[in-house]
Design a protein around this motif. Sequence first.
Motif, PDB file in Angstrom:
ATOM      1  N   TYR A 151       0.593  -1.088  -0.138  1.00 37.83           N
ATOM      2  CA  TYR A 151      -0.262  -0.447   0.121  1.00 37.83           C
ATOM      3  C   TYR A 151       0.807   1.059  -0.428  1.00 37.83           C
ATOM      4  O   TYR A 151       0.874   1.928  -0.371  1.00 37.83           O
ATOM      5  CB  TYR A 151      -1.244   0.235   1.533  1.00 37.83           C
ATOM      6  N   GLU A 152       2.052   1.318   0.672  1.00 36.20           N
ATOM      7  CA  GLU A 152       2.739   2.182   1.002  1.00 36.20           C
ATOM      8  C   GLU A 152       3.756   2.379   0.018  1.00 36.20           C
ATOM      9  O   GLU A 152       4.022   3.825  -1.108  1.00 36.20           O
ATOM     10  CB  GLU A 152       3.989   2.138   2.402  1.00 36.20           C
ATOM     11  N   PHE A 153       4.447   1.473  -0.528  1.00 38.71           N
ATOM     12  CA  PHE A 153       4.782   1.792  -1.959  1.00 38.71           C
ATOM     13  C   PHE A 153       4.341   2.200  -3.212  1.00 38.71           C
ATOM     14  O   PHE A 153       4.058   3.352  -4.482  1.00 38.71           O
ATOM     15  CB  PHE A 153       5.275   0.481  -2.566  1.00 38.71           C
ATOM     16  N   ILE A 154       2.760   2.626  -2.960  1.00 39.02           N
ATOM     17  CA  ILE A 154       1.993   2.112  -5.100  1.00 39.02           C
ATOM     18  C   ILE A 154       1.498   3.372  -4.052  1.00 39.02           C
ATOM     19  O   ILE A 154       1.831   4.436  -4.899  1.00 39.02           O
ATOM     20  CB  ILE A 154       0.838   1.219  -4.684  1.00 39.02           C
ATOM     21  N   GLU A 155       1.144   3.534  -2.605  1.00 34.80           N
ATOM     22  CA  GLU A 155       0.968   5.402  -2.242  1.00 34.80           C
ATOM     23  C   GLU A 155       2.082   6.493  -3.281  1.00 34.80           C
ATOM     24  O   GLU A 155       1.826   7.096  -3.184  1.00 34.80           O
ATOM     25  CB  GLU A 155       0.912   5.266  -1.211  1.00 34.80           C
ATOM     26  N   LYS A 156       3.117   6.454  -2.970  1.00 35.05           N
ATOM     27  CA  LYS A 156       4.472   7.038  -2.464  1.00 35.05           C
ATOM     28  C   LYS A 156       4.179   7.231  -4.558  1.00 35.05           C
ATOM     29  O   LYS A 156       4.251   8.572  -4.596  1.00 35.05           O
ATOM     30  CB  LYS A 156       6.188   6.444  -2.535  1.00 35.05           C
ATOM     31  N   GLY A 174      -9.440  -2.691  -0.945  1.00 34.24           N
ATOM     32  CA  GLY A 174      -9.600  -0.699  -0.769  1.00 34.24           C
ATOM     33  C   GLY A 174      -9.017  -0.440  -1.732  1.00 34.24           C
ATOM     34  O   GLY A 174      -8.138   0.636  -1.840  1.00 34.24           O
ATOM     35  N   LEU A 175      -8.267  -1.744  -3.008  1.00 27.81           N
ATOM     36  CA  LEU A 175      -7.477  -1.272  -3.286  1.00 27.81           C
ATOM     37  C   LEU A 175      -7.400  -0.313  -4.445  1.00 27.81           C
ATOM     38  O   LEU A 175      -6.983   0.137  -6.150  1.00 27.81           O
ATOM     39  CB  LEU A 175      -6.330  -2.064  -3.895  1.00 27.81           C
ATOM     40  N   TYR A 176      -8.770  -0.423  -5.524  1.00 25.10           N
ATOM     41  CA  TYR A 176      -9.339  -0.691  -6.808  1.00 25.10           C
ATOM     42  C   TYR A 176      -8.488   0.903  -7.236  1.00 25.10           C
ATOM     43  O   TYR A 176      -8.970   0.887  -8.388  1.00 25.10           O
ATOM     44  CB  TYR A 176     -11.021  -0.852  -6.360  1.00 25.10           C
ATOM     45  N   ASP A 177      -9.242   2.139  -6.520  1.00 30.70           N
ATOM     46  CA  ASP A 177      -9.083   2.992  -6.979  1.00 30.70           C
ATOM     47  C   ASP A 177      -7.586   3.136  -7.045  1.00 30.70           C
ATOM     48  O   ASP A 177      -7.536   4.944  -7.326  1.00 30.70           O
ATOM     49  CB  ASP A 177      -9.674   4.420  -5.704  1.00 30.70           C
ATOM     50  N   MET A 178      -7.058   3.180  -6.373  1.00 30.41           N
ATOM     51  CA  MET A 178      -5.444   3.519  -6.142  1.00 30.41           C
ATOM     52  C   MET A 178      -4.555   3.235  -7.814  1.00 30.41           C
ATOM     53  O   MET A 178      -3.541   4.035  -8.487  1.00 30.41           O
ATOM     54  CB  MET A 178      -4.474   2.377  -5.613  1.00 30.41           C
ATOM     55  N   PHE A 179      -5.361   2.395  -9.223  1.00 30.65           N
ATOM     56  CA  PHE A 179      -5.095   2.282 -10.211  1.00 30.65           C
ATOM     57  C   PHE A 179      -5.221   2.930 -11.776  1.00 30.65           C
ATOM     58  O   PHE A 179      -6.657   2.929 -11.086  1.00 30.65           O
ATOM     59  CB  PHE A 179      -5.054   0.688 -10.730  1.00 30.65           C
ATOM     60  N   LYS A 235       2.045   7.072  -6.690  1.00 27.98           N
ATOM     61  CA  LYS A 235       1.006   7.805  -7.167  1.00 27.98           C
ATOM     62  C   LYS A 235       1.477   9.500  -6.419  1.00 27.98           C
ATOM     63  O   LYS A 235       0.883   9.899  -7.163  1.00 27.98           O
ATOM     64  CB  LYS A 235      -0.502   7.530  -5.926  1.00 27.98           C
ATOM     65  N   LYS A 236       2.127   9.344  -5.777  1.00 26.52           N
ATOM     66  CA  LYS A 236       2.068  10.776  -4.766  1.00 26.52           C
ATOM     67  C   LYS A 236       2.744  11.878  -5.649  1.00 26.52           C
ATOM     68  O   LYS A 236       3.504  12.763  -5.998  1.00 26.52           O
ATOM     69  CB  LYS A 236       3.072  10.852  -3.315  1.00 26.52           C
ATOM     70  N   GLU A 237       3.918  10.930  -6.308  1.00 27.62           N
ATOM     71  CA  GLU A 237       5.183  11.102  -7.463  1.00 27.62           C
ATOM     72  C   GLU A 237       4.927  11.921  -8.537  1.00 27.62           C
ATOM     73  O   GLU A 237       5.308  11.995  -9.779  1.00 27.62           O
ATOM     74  CB  GLU A 237       6.621  10.103  -7.190  1.00 27.62           C
ATOM     75  N   GLY A 238       3.543  11.276  -8.583  1.00 28.60           N
ATOM     76  CA  GLY A 238       2.745  10.960 -10.221  1.00 28.60           C
ATOM     77  C   GLY A 238       3.123   9.789 -11.210  1.00 28.60           C
ATOM     78  O   GLY A 238       2.630  10.569 -12.001  1.00 28.60           O
ATOM     79  N   CYS A 239       3.079   9.236 -10.659  1.00 29.85           N
ATOM     80  CA  CYS A 239       3.992   8.432 -11.876  1.00 29.85           C
ATOM     81  C   CYS A 239       2.591   6.790 -12.624  1.00 29.85           C
ATOM     82  O   CYS A 239       1.841   6.710 -11.333  1.00 29.85           O
ATOM     83  CB  CYS A 239       4.892   7.187 -11.024  1.00 29.85           C
TER      84      CYS A 239
END
Length: 214
Positions: free
Chosen positions: A95-100, A125-130, A102-106
Amino acid sequence: MKGYIFDLDGVIVDTAKFHFLAWKKTARYFGFDLTEALNEKLKGVSRVDSLKKILDWAGTTISEDEFEKLATEKNEDYLQYVNKMTSKDVLPGVYEFIEKLKKEGCPVALGSASKNAPKILKKTGLYDMFDAIVDGNSVTKAKPDPEVFLIAARKIGVKPEHCIVFEDSEAGIEAANVAGMTSIGIGDKRVLIDADQVFSNFIEIKEKFINQLH
Ligand code: B16
Ligand code: MG
């Protein structure tokens, strides 16, 4: 900017063990024990191709109707485990890895062989992260064919050579390599020998390594 493509089973969530338990039951029906070593050959492989391999190992053939019935039963067994999943089943550090990223705009995509991927992502609860989800419902060719990763790259608008794939299966690493992407194995170095690099989990992937990839 690099694009990041994540496999689902065995990378984001530990559903690989649920597939193993469900296929073990199918193998028992055919009179043999599905060992962990044999199971490595099923990881990342579609449901239909997995059952074909099991029949091959059992040295038997069955009618189309029975094939359909066994594949459905395996999925029902598998879903009994999946239905109990919550956000606690997301693997450590993911979760933290993907969040990081996303924060960097990748841009971040899912590249999975599973037809159950949307259900699992919603339950955890990960559906909206992609930014893009490519799964067993939207591909015609299964891993080790690179189709799933090439579609994911196109959807996030990143060239294949600028994509980094995280995979736990031999078939998936081969698919990423054939697609011309960087392949990062999550699991055992002795199994994922063709990966560009292998880590045991996301906690182990140090920030320095991500910055090198950007
Ligand atoms: P389903 P992945 C793959 O998912 C699994 O590794 C593999 O064991 C499974 O047979 C396949 O999905 C199909 O899954 O039966 O849920 O459609 O690793 O590519 O995320
Ligand atoms: Mg996998």
